[in-house]
Scaffold this motif. Structure first.
Motif, mmCIF file in Angstrom:
data_model
loop_
_atom_site.group_PDB
_atom_site.id
_atom_site.type_symbol
_atom_site.label_atom_id
_atom_site.label_comp_id
_atom_site.label_asym_id
_atom_site.label_seq_id
_atom_site.Cartn_x
_atom_site.Cartn_y
_atom_site.Cartn_z
ATOM 1 N N VAL B 264 0.851 -1.195 0.000
ATOM 2 C CA VAL B 264 0.000 0.000 0.000
ATOM 3 C C VAL B 264 0.889 1.248 0.000
ATOM 4 O O VAL B 264 0.594 2.252 -0.648
ATOM 5 C CB VAL B 264 -0.977 -0.004 1.201
ATOM 6 N N ASP B 265 2.013 1.143 0.703
ATOM 7 C CA ASP B 265 2.955 2.256 0.713
ATOM 8 C C ASP B 265 3.548 2.492 -0.677
ATOM 9 O O ASP B 265 3.815 3.619 -1.076
ATOM 10 C CB ASP B 265 4.077 1.944 1.708
ATOM 11 N N ASP B 266 3.707 1.401 -1.411
ATOM 12 C CA ASP B 266 4.393 1.450 -2.706
ATOM 13 C C ASP B 266 3.454 1.742 -3.885
ATOM 14 O O ASP B 266 3.888 2.201 -4.934
ATOM 15 C CB ASP B 266 5.081 0.084 -2.916
ATOM 16 N N CYS B 267 2.169 1.477 -3.728
ATOM 17 C CA CYS B 267 1.259 1.486 -4.877
ATOM 18 C C CYS B 267 1.077 2.887 -5.464
ATOM 19 O O CYS B 267 1.305 3.889 -4.795
ATOM 20 C CB CYS B 267 -0.089 0.885 -4.499
ATOM 21 N N ASP B 268 0.675 2.938 -6.743
ATOM 22 C CA ASP B 268 0.418 4.244 -7.363
ATOM 23 C C ASP B 268 -1.070 4.481 -7.569
ATOM 24 O O ASP B 268 -1.474 5.512 -8.108
ATOM 25 C CB ASP B 268 1.208 4.402 -8.670
ATOM 26 N N CYS B 269 -1.896 3.509 -7.164
ATOM 27 C CA CYS B 269 -3.343 3.681 -7.268
ATOM 28 C C CYS B 269 -3.996 2.785 -6.225
ATOM 29 O O CYS B 269 -3.775 1.578 -6.215
ATOM 30 C CB CYS B 269 -3.806 3.298 -8.671
ATOM 31 N N LEU B 270 -4.759 3.398 -5.322
ATOM 32 C CA LEU B 270 -5.424 2.613 -4.284
ATOM 33 C C LEU B 270 -6.929 2.681 -4.526
ATOM 34 O O LEU B 270 -7.520 3.762 -4.518
ATOM 35 C CB LEU B 270 -5.085 3.178 -2.893
ATOM 36 N N ILE B 271 -7.497 1.514 -4.775
ATOM 37 C CA ILE B 271 -8.937 1.461 -5.010
ATOM 38 C C ILE B 271 -9.585 1.015 -3.707
ATOM 39 O O ILE B 271 -9.589 -0.168 -3.368
ATOM 40 C CB ILE B 271 -9.270 0.470 -6.155
ATOM 41 N N ALA B 272 -10.089 1.985 -2.941
ATOM 42 C CA ALA B 272 -10.629 1.689 -1.610
ATOM 43 C C ALA B 272 -12.138 1.551 -1.706
ATOM 44 O O ALA B 272 -12.816 2.431 -2.235
ATOM 45 C CB ALA B 272 -10.258 2.807 -0.639
ATOM 46 N N VAL B 273 -12.635 0.429 -1.214
ATOM 47 C CA VAL B 273 -14.064 0.148 -1.342
ATOM 48 C C VAL B 273 -14.670 -0.142 0.030
ATOM 49 O O VAL B 273 -14.227 -1.051 0.725
ATOM 50 C CB VAL B 273 -14.301 -1.079 -2.259
ATOM 51 N N GLY B 274 -15.675 0.652 0.416
ATOM 52 C CA GLY B 274 -16.407 0.374 1.649
ATOM 53 C C GLY B 274 -15.545 0.386 2.886
ATOM 54 O O GLY B 274 -15.687 -0.471 3.753
ATOM 55 N N CYS B 275 -14.640 1.344 2.953
ATOM 56 C CA CYS B 275 -13.824 1.451 4.166
ATOM 57 C C CYS B 275 -13.763 2.910 4.571
ATOM 58 O O CYS B 275 -14.083 3.792 3.783
ATOM 59 C CB CYS B 275 -12.431 0.890 3.933
ATOM 60 N N ARG B 276 -13.392 3.157 5.835
ATOM 61 C CA ARG B 276 -13.462 4.545 6.315
ATOM 62 C C ARG B 276 -12.095 5.084 6.714
ATOM 63 O O ARG B 276 -12.003 6.078 7.418
ATOM 64 C CB ARG B 276 -14.464 4.645 7.455
ATOM 65 N N PHE B 277 -11.025 4.409 6.314
ATOM 66 C CA PHE B 277 -9.659 4.874 6.594
ATOM 67 C C PHE B 277 -9.475 5.191 8.073
ATOM 68 O O PHE B 277 -9.092 6.308 8.438
ATOM 69 C CB PHE B 277 -9.309 6.096 5.740
ATOM 70 N N SER B 278 -9.788 4.221 8.924
ATOM 71 C CA SER B 278 -9.634 4.440 10.367
ATOM 72 C C SER B 278 -8.156 4.607 10.695
ATOM 73 O O SER B 278 -7.284 4.179 9.933
ATOM 74 C CB SER B 278 -10.236 3.272 11.139
ATOM 75 N N ASP B 279 -7.878 5.219 11.828
ATOM 76 C CA ASP B 279 -6.478 5.442 12.221
ATOM 77 C C ASP B 279 -5.726 4.123 12.377
ATOM 78 O O ASP B 279 -4.520 4.062 12.174
ATOM 79 C CB ASP B 279 -6.418 6.249 13.524
ATOM 80 N N ARG B 280 -6.431 3.047 12.739
ATOM 81 C CA ARG B 280 -5.778 1.745 12.873
ATOM 82 C C ARG B 280 -5.411 1.168 11.496
ATOM 83 O O ARG B 280 -4.557 0.304 11.380
ATOM 84 C CB ARG B 280 -6.690 0.752 13.615
ATOM 85 N N THR B 281 -6.079 1.619 10.467
ATOM 86 C CA THR B 281 -5.788 1.135 9.116
ATOM 87 C C THR B 281 -4.699 1.959 8.445
ATOM 88 O O THR B 281 -3.845 1.414 7.749
ATOM 89 C CB THR B 281 -7.072 1.178 8.252
ATOM 90 N N THR B 282 -4.709 3.268 8.660
ATOM 91 C CA THR B 282 -3.824 4.138 7.888
ATOM 92 C C THR B 282 -2.469 4.399 8.544
ATOM 93 O O THR B 282 -1.515 4.707 7.858
ATOM 94 C CB THR B 282 -4.468 5.521 7.656
ATOM 95 N N GLY B 283 -2.401 4.303 9.885
ATOM 96 C CA GLY B 283 -1.210 4.833 10.551
ATOM 97 C C GLY B 283 -1.167 6.335 10.302
ATOM 98 O O GLY B 283 -2.220 6.964 10.100
#
Lengths: 166, 578
Positions: B264-283
């Protein structure tokens, strides 16, 4: 992104018990700022219009409108554009007026600001004024030297100019 | 008919056949109706378990779960369960008793402002003051709970309204002018997303709980195949993509898999589906997927841009949008990212976490490996919160949606066991296993009585290390090993505890025993508890709070000989820093 400014949010809501609590609670819980809130019946039976004055940048405002929209009893939300909005507040000011000179000065000021004297007693005058909040602030400043005893302000309510409705 | 009868009738109209509840003074009218009704009522031993069980029922089945508690303390005991359902978008309808309407506001016996208390933790709430309001309010409650972004709805039911008469309407009309969830995504946004994906060389799909709620696992699989793009999930998304697939990266985040966090750190396109980017997920948000264009598909517009700025937002039902997106992309030539796919597969293979350990006391990895071997793809696994949860999330291989149930957002200790109870009631044909820690299980252990009395044959695995392990782990890592009040001590004896409730009890201490014991417990068809004695010193590598996702501390133990067995090594050699 520090373009924080005051926003006028107009919300059309179901006129039900608890709706004000839901809106106010949302602002508290999400840490949104709330400077003023007014609510009253609208042109439709069972529907109320709420005007909320809040400060924040674009991102905060986007969250406020989206979170408000999520409330089941909120039908529509708009962040009103100040130049095309009419904003008015009602204010009642009770001031000392112990002698004739003070009394006539106060009445003159009230007239200049298109206010009205709505109550008189031997030592007091009560003035009613409507207008944009800064106009009301200006009158209050002028009256301070006479000794203001009480102020009751409604908080601003707003409507869009022209034929456009929300 | 009486209000209480109308409540039962309305629930039946909504297809409810089972409720989890606990009676009380103001609920006497309702319970008197339940006495004669066909509604199956499960008497839990604490209202919190009623709410969690209803939630577990909902998550396992996709139907609305229903719980009941009386006024005052009954309602406040439901709160944790309602908040848990709210944070994880689970469709639950909670019925709370309320004192008679003329007493409301008088601080009457067992009175509490349930509506006020639950307002910030519900999607909506109702309080009928006229019995005629009951049918439309219950119908609305179910509609709101189960559509759009699902969530809990509370009905606060004054005693006198339950007793008053009404005429039950033939057609129940509900009018919700302020509630119209978006379904179809904006076609222009879908096109923009397709263009971004087309241009990307290194796309990653991030699937959250919304994928499971919208039943779009198949679409995620198709999209992954179409692009050759790997799939990582949040905790709530676990199971929506088969984790043994060579393009599955496992869970992302603070306790995520190394391969997930790095890609995820390396990717150039993130297709996020049905998630809320919680602090536990994103750092650290500023370092999250910093090289990527982010496409965010979500049914809740308020989630767009809330935590992470996104390049292409699409609001609507994930299933509809993904199908649309796949149609558009299918018409483009050369969307396969072959070099990236190859790199992903190799990198994935290089850091598969090591599961096999011969140590005594047992390593949790070994326990989870044996749990995996004892269950099938249809088994429903619930977890509690803490190390047990993160070990399961990290090491357990999920293959199907709605088979991994865990309290994500609220992180509710005591969730796993009652949720398993609810899941088993929803799907009695499936095996249900709760994996708990000793701390969390003890918070709800009284409901062993419920599974025994109603013969709800779930198996509880207590990962027993006598610590509040996750907090102790943080104390070890970030607070100079000052173990402040996280050591639980010698009691209870979990085997004796289970036996006191008449529940079959087992103890597991050595490698190999877990698999056999769990199989035996499941095969018995009776409720069971397995006390699993594990190594209290084992910690899971993690990303410290405030760090980027690649800044993992703790040794990330890797399976060296994929897929062969690892020979025994003394555990001392394995310990150490990062």
């Amino acid at each position: 992104m520090t373009n924080e400014r005051s926003h006028i949010i107009s919300a059309v809501v179901l006129h039900r018990p608890g709706v004000l609590q839901r809106v106010a609670g949302l602002f508290t819980r999400r840490g949104f700022n709330i400077d003023a809130i007014t609510v009253g019946p609208s042109e439709k039976e069972g529907i109320a219009r709420m005007t909320i004055i809040s400060r924040g940048d674009e991102k905060v405002l986007e969250q406020i409108t989206k979170q408000l929209n999520k409330l089941i009893e909120v039908i529509k939300v708009r962040d009103l554009d100040p130049p095309s909005t009419v904003l008015r507040e009602l204010c009642l000011i009770k001031t000392h007026a112990p002698h004739e000179k003070a009394r006539s000065e106060i009445i003159q000021y009230a007239n200049i600001f298109r206010g009205r004297i709505i109550d008189v007693s031997p030592d007091n005058l009560t003035i009613e004024i409507t207008g944009a909040p800064d106009k009301i602030d200006a009158l209050i400043d002028l009256l301070r030297s006479f000794g203001i005893q009480e102020i009751a302000r409604t908080g601003p309510t707003a409507i869009t100019r022209g034929a456009k409705t929300i | 008919m009486k209000g209480s009868r109308a409540i039962i009738q309305s629930l039946t109209d909504q297809g409810v056949d089972v409720v989890f509840g606990y009676p009380g003074g103001v609920l006497l009218p309702l319970y008197d109706e339940i006495y004669d009704s066909d509604l199956r009522h499960i008497l839990v031993r604490h209202e919190q378990c009623a709410a969690h069980a209803a939630d577990g029922y909902a998550r396992a089945s996709g139907k609305v779960g229903v719980c009941i508690g009386t006024s005052g303390p009954g309602a406040t005991n439901l709160i944790t369960g309602i908040a848990t359902a709210y944070m994880d978008s689970s469709p639950v309808v909670a019925l709370a008793g309320q004192v008679a309407s003329h007493l409301i506001g008088n601080d009457a016996f067992q009175e509490v402002d349930t509506l006020g208390i639950t307002m910030p933790i519900t999607k909506h709430s109702y309080q009928p003051m006229d019995p005629a309001e009951i049918p439309p309010m219950i119908k609305s409650a179910f509609y709101i709970a189960s559509t759009g972004r699902p969530g809990p709805v509370v009905l606060d039911l004054p005693k006198d309204v339950q007793e008053a008469e009404l005429e039950y309407p033939q057609n129940i009309i509900i009018d919700l002018p302020g509630y119209k969830p978006t379904k179809k995504g904006h076609p222009l946004q879908v096109k923009r997303a397709a263009d971004v994906i087309f241009k990307a060389k290194k796309p990653v799909i991030l699937a959250g709980g919304g994928v499971i709620l919208s039943a779009s696992s198949e679409e995620i699989f198709k999209l992954s195949e179409l692009l050759g793009a790997p799939v990582t999930t949040t905790l709530m998304g676990k199971g929506c993509f088969p984790e043994d697939n060579s393009l599955s990266l496992g869970m992302l985040g603070m306790h995520g898999r190394k391969v997930s966090n790095f890609l995820v750190d390396d990717c150039d396109c993130l297709i996020a589906v049905g998630c809320r980017f919680s602090d536990r997920t994103t750092g650290d948000v500023s370092k999250f997927a910093s090289k990527a264009k982010i496409i965010h598909i979500d049914v809740d517009p308020a989630e767009i841009g809330k935590n992470v700025p996104v390049d292409v937002p699409i609001v609507g039902d994930a299933k509809i949008i993904l199908a649309h997106l796949i149609r558009v992309i299918s018409q483009m030539e050369g969307t396969q990212k072959k070099n990236w796919t190859q790199h992903v597969k190799e990198f994935r293979k290089s850091c598969i976490p090591r599961l096999s350990f011969n140590d005594v006391p047992l390593k949790p990895q070994q326990v989870i490996k044996e749990i995996s071997e004892a269950v099938t793809d249809d088994t429903i696994l619930t977890t509690d919160v803490g190390q047990n949860q993160m070990w399961m999330a990290h090491y357990f291989t999920s293959r199907n949606p709605r088979k991994f149930i865990s309290s994500g957002g609220l992180g509710t200790m005591g969730f796993g066991f009652p949720a398993a109870m609810g899941a088993k009631v929803a799907l009695p044909e499936e095996d249900v296993v709760a994996v708990c820690g000793d701390g969390g299980f003890l918070m709800v252990c009284q409901d062993l009585a419920t599974i025994k009395e109603y013969d709800i044959p779930v198996v509880v695995c207590v990962l027993d290390n006598r610590y509040l392990g996750m907090v102790a782990q943080w104390q070890k890592l970030f607070y100079e090993e000052r173990i402040s009040h996280t050591k639980l001590g010698e009691v209870p004896d979990f085997v004796k505890l289970a036996e006191a409730f008449g529940v079959n009890a087992y103890r597991v201490e050595k490698p190999g025993e877990m698999k056999e014991t769990l199989r035996e417990a499941l095969k018995s068809g009776e409720p069971g508890l397995i006390d699993v004695i594990i190594d209290p010193d084992e910690i899971l590598p993690m990303v410290p709070p405030g760090c980027g996702l690649t800044e993992i501390v703790g040794e990330y133990k890797i399976e060296r000989d994929v897929p062969g067995e690892i020979p025994y090594q003394p555990s001392a050699a394995e310990e150490g820093g990062d």
